[in-house]
Design a protein around this motif. Structure first.
Motif, PDB file in Angstrom:
ATOM      1  N   LYS A   1      -2.025  14.741   5.942  1.00  0.00           N
ATOM      2  CA  LYS A   1      -3.341  14.286   6.401  1.00  0.00           C
ATOM      3  C   LYS A   1      -3.177  12.921   7.045  1.00  0.00           C
ATOM      4  O   LYS A   1      -2.740  11.976   6.403  1.00  0.00           O
ATOM      5  CB  LYS A   1      -4.321  14.190   5.237  1.00  0.00           C
ATOM      6  CG  LYS A   1      -4.629  15.523   4.615  1.00  0.00           C
ATOM      7  CD  LYS A   1      -5.529  15.381   3.419  1.00  0.00           C
ATOM      8  CE  LYS A   1      -5.705  16.750   2.775  1.00  0.00           C
ATOM      9  NZ  LYS A   1      -6.178  16.661   1.412  1.00  0.00           N
TER      10      LYS A   1
ATOM     11  N   ASP B   1       0.804  -1.223   0.000  1.00  0.00           N
ATOM     12  CA  ASP B   1       0.000   0.000   0.000  1.00  0.00           C
ATOM     13  C   ASP B   1       0.841   1.279   0.000  1.00  0.00           C
ATOM     14  O   ASP B   1       0.290   2.374   0.042  1.00  0.00           O
ATOM     15  CB  ASP B   1      -0.949   0.007   1.202  1.00  0.00           C
ATOM     16  CG  ASP B   1      -1.947  -1.140   1.144  1.00  0.00           C
ATOM     17  OD1 ASP B   1      -2.305  -1.555   0.020  1.00  0.00           O
ATOM     18  OD2 ASP B   1      -2.353  -1.626   2.214  1.00  0.00           O
TER      19      ASP B   1
ATOM     20  N   GLU C   1       2.429  15.481   0.725  1.00  0.00           N
ATOM     21  CA  GLU C   1       3.174  15.796  -0.485  1.00  0.00           C
ATOM     22  C   GLU C   1       4.596  16.033  -0.019  1.00  0.00           C
ATOM     23  O   GLU C   1       4.851  16.891   0.825  1.00  0.00           O
ATOM     24  CB  GLU C   1       2.596  17.027  -1.175  1.00  0.00           C
ATOM     25  CG  GLU C   1       1.234  16.768  -1.784  1.00  0.00           C
ATOM     26  CD  GLU C   1       0.673  17.973  -2.512  1.00  0.00           C
ATOM     27  OE1 GLU C   1       1.447  18.888  -2.858  1.00  0.00           O
ATOM     28  OE2 GLU C   1      -0.550  17.994  -2.716  1.00  0.00           O
TER      29      GLU C   1
ATOM     30  N   ASP D   1       0.769  19.608   3.174  1.00  0.00           N
ATOM     31  CA  ASP D   1      -0.558  19.007   3.079  1.00  0.00           C
ATOM     32  C   ASP D   1      -0.610  17.629   3.741  1.00  0.00           C
ATOM     33  O   ASP D   1      -1.051  16.655   3.145  1.00  0.00           O
ATOM     34  CB  ASP D   1      -0.990  18.925   1.607  1.00  0.00           C
ATOM     35  CG  ASP D   1      -2.485  18.675   1.483  1.00  0.00           C
ATOM     36  OD1 ASP D   1      -3.231  19.000   2.419  1.00  0.00           O
ATOM     37  OD2 ASP D   1      -2.904  18.132   0.436  1.00  0.00           O
TER      38      ASP D   1
ATOM     39  N   LYS E   1       2.731   4.217  -1.555  1.00  0.00           N
ATOM     40  CA  LYS E   1       2.679   4.903  -2.849  1.00  0.00           C
ATOM     41  C   LYS E   1       3.520   6.173  -2.755  1.00  0.00           C
ATOM     42  O   LYS E   1       3.314   6.991  -1.877  1.00  0.00           O
ATOM     43  CB  LYS E   1       1.246   5.256  -3.208  1.00  0.00           C
ATOM     44  CG  LYS E   1       0.331   4.033  -3.158  1.00  0.00           C
ATOM     45  CD  LYS E   1      -0.629   3.979  -4.276  1.00  0.00           C
ATOM     46  CE  LYS E   1      -1.557   2.807  -4.256  1.00  0.00           C
ATOM     47  NZ  LYS E   1      -1.156   1.578  -3.707  1.00  0.00           N
TER      48      LYS E   1
ATOM     49  N   TYR F   1      -1.066  10.721   4.535  1.00  0.00           N
ATOM     50  CA  TYR F   1      -0.849  11.296   3.210  1.00  0.00           C
ATOM     51  C   TYR F   1      -0.033  12.564   3.374  1.00  0.00           C
ATOM     52  O   TYR F   1      -0.241  13.329   4.321  1.00  0.00           O
ATOM     53  CB  TYR F   1      -2.185  11.637   2.540  1.00  0.00           C
ATOM     54  CG  TYR F   1      -2.021  12.531   1.332  1.00  0.00           C
ATOM     55  CD1 TYR F   1      -1.707  11.986   0.093  1.00  0.00           C
ATOM     56  CD2 TYR F   1      -2.131  13.915   1.434  1.00  0.00           C
ATOM     57  CE1 TYR F   1      -1.528  12.802  -1.019  1.00  0.00           C
ATOM     58  CE2 TYR F   1      -1.955  14.734   0.333  1.00  0.00           C
ATOM     59  CZ  TYR F   1      -1.656  14.165  -0.892  1.00  0.00           C
ATOM     60  OH  TYR F   1      -1.469  14.973  -1.979  1.00  0.00           O
TER      61      TYR F   1
ATOM     62  N   TRP G   1      -3.354   5.124   7.000  1.00  0.00           N
ATOM     63  CA  TRP G   1      -2.178   5.694   6.373  1.00  0.00           C
ATOM     64  C   TRP G   1      -2.080   7.188   6.661  1.00  0.00           C
ATOM     65  O   TRP G   1      -3.023   7.802   7.143  1.00  0.00           O
ATOM     66  CB  TRP G   1      -2.182   5.455   4.865  1.00  0.00           C
ATOM     67  CG  TRP G   1      -3.513   5.682   4.206  1.00  0.00           C
ATOM     68  CD1 TRP G   1      -4.449   4.735   3.923  1.00  0.00           C
ATOM     69  CD2 TRP G   1      -4.087   6.921   3.791  1.00  0.00           C
ATOM     70  NE1 TRP G   1      -5.558   5.317   3.353  1.00  0.00           N
ATOM     71  CE2 TRP G   1      -5.359   6.662   3.254  1.00  0.00           C
ATOM     72  CE3 TRP G   1      -3.649   8.250   3.818  1.00  0.00           C
ATOM     73  CZ2 TRP G   1      -6.197   7.649   2.756  1.00  0.00           C
ATOM     74  CZ3 TRP G   1      -4.484   9.234   3.316  1.00  0.00           C
ATOM     75  CH2 TRP G   1      -5.733   8.922   2.796  1.00  0.00           C
TER      76      TRP G   1
ATOM     77  N   GLU H   1      -4.789   9.654   8.434  1.00  0.00           N
ATOM     78  CA  GLU H   1      -6.004   8.855   8.275  1.00  0.00           C
ATOM     79  C   GLU H   1      -5.903   7.585   9.115  1.00  0.00           C
ATOM     80  O   GLU H   1      -4.890   7.348   9.766  1.00  0.00           O
ATOM     81  CB  GLU H   1      -6.209   8.504   6.792  1.00  0.00           C
ATOM     82  CG  GLU H   1      -6.367   9.712   5.889  1.00  0.00           C
ATOM     83  CD  GLU H   1      -7.656  10.491   6.124  1.00  0.00           C
ATOM     84  OE1 GLU H   1      -8.642   9.892   6.615  1.00  0.00           O
ATOM     85  OE2 GLU H   1      -7.679  11.696   5.820  1.00  0.00           O
TER      86      GLU H   1
ATOM     87  N   GLN I   1       3.010  12.973  -4.430  1.00  0.00           N
ATOM     88  CA  GLN I   1       1.975  12.559  -3.485  1.00  0.00           C
ATOM     89  C   GLN I   1       2.396  11.228  -2.883  1.00  0.00           C
ATOM     90  O   GLN I   1       2.695  10.280  -3.611  1.00  0.00           O
ATOM     91  CB  GLN I   1       0.635  12.409  -4.185  1.00  0.00           C
ATOM     92  CG  GLN I   1       0.080  13.716  -4.679  1.00  0.00           C
ATOM     93  CD  GLN I   1      -1.292  13.548  -5.314  1.00  0.00           C
ATOM     94  OE1 GLN I   1      -1.727  12.447  -5.604  1.00  0.00           O
ATOM     95  NE2 GLN I   1      -1.969  14.658  -5.510  1.00  0.00           N
ATOM     96  N   VAL I   2       2.411  11.165  -1.549  1.00  0.00           N
ATOM     97  CA  VAL I   2       2.905   9.982  -0.858  1.00  0.00           C
ATOM     98  C   VAL I   2       1.833   9.471   0.109  1.00  0.00           C
ATOM     99  O   VAL I   2       1.266  10.238   0.879  1.00  0.00           O
ATOM    100  CB  VAL I   2       4.201  10.313  -0.077  1.00  0.00           C
ATOM    101  CG1 VAL I   2       4.690   9.114   0.701  1.00  0.00           C
ATOM    102  CG2 VAL I   2       5.275  10.828  -1.023  1.00  0.00           C
ATOM    103  N   PHE I   3       1.565   8.167   0.024  1.00  0.00           N
ATOM    104  CA  PHE I   3       0.681   7.493   0.962  1.00  0.00           C
ATOM    105  C   PHE I   3       1.528   6.497   1.735  1.00  0.00           C
ATOM    106  O   PHE I   3       2.060   5.545   1.162  1.00  0.00           O
ATOM    107  CB  PHE I   3      -0.439   6.748   0.224  1.00  0.00           C
ATOM    108  CG  PHE I   3      -1.437   7.660  -0.419  1.00  0.00           C
ATOM    109  CD1 PHE I   3      -2.571   8.058   0.266  1.00  0.00           C
ATOM    110  CD2 PHE I   3      -1.233   8.133  -1.703  1.00  0.00           C
ATOM    111  CE1 PHE I   3      -3.496   8.905  -0.322  1.00  0.00           C
ATOM    112  CE2 PHE I   3      -2.149   8.979  -2.303  1.00  0.00           C
ATOM    113  CZ  PHE I   3      -3.280   9.368  -1.608  1.00  0.00           C
TER     114      PHE I   3
END
Length: 159
Positions: free
Chosen positions: A69, A39, A78, A67, A41, A76, A74, A71, A87-89
């Protein structure tokens, strides 16, 4: 070691979330060692070089991240790689280590890479266990090679 149950996985995720917040508030700039995970990214960049085997160390700080976030499964953000923002998860289950700039504070944790056997009643999917041995939390110095941060966690330099 026993297989983790869903409660154990969720408790560790919550702990990693709280640590992320503490490091952000306390240090401003810190590092996250994320192991390869299904998962994970990292924008168009992905994992390069030896990162698919050893993971990636990411810089989280006011100039390198925006930015953010947090969750349930995960975080999130940038993140800046050179001059490119990606963009990184980051799945909580793939986060292995947090440490500050001076590497005085190092926290290592268990990671989970697969999917557990959960009864089909639940819609939630949670990663299963991959055991990672936690060794000496002392860390070596950071090194740069081709804009990839490499940290030697096995050596200890004396000055």
């Amino acid at each position: 070691m026993d297989s983790p149950n869903l409660e154990d996985i969720q408790a560790l995720r919550e702990f990693k979330k709280q640590l992320f917040s503490v490091y952000w508030e306390r240090f401003g700039t810190f590092y996250v060692h994320v192991m390869p995970h299904p998962d994970l990214k990292i924008g168009k960049r992905g994992l390069v070089g030896e990162e698919p085997e050893s993971g990636i160390i990411l810089v989280i700080g006011p100039r390198a991240a925006r930015d953010i976030k947090i969750e349930e499964e995960w975080v999130y953000a940038e993140l800046q790689f050179g001059y490119t923002w990606e963009q990184v998860f980051l799945p909580w289950d793939g986060i292995f280590r947090y440490f500050d700039k001076s590497q005085q504070t190092v926290t290592q944790m268990r990671i989970y890479l697969g999917k557990p056997d959960i009864p089909p009643k639940k819609e939630e999917t949670s990663p299963a266990e991959t055991k990672e041995e936690v060794s000496d939390p002392e860390s070596g110095s950071s090194k740069r090679k081709d804009n990839v941060i490499q940290v030697d966690f096995g050596s200890k330099t004396k000055k």
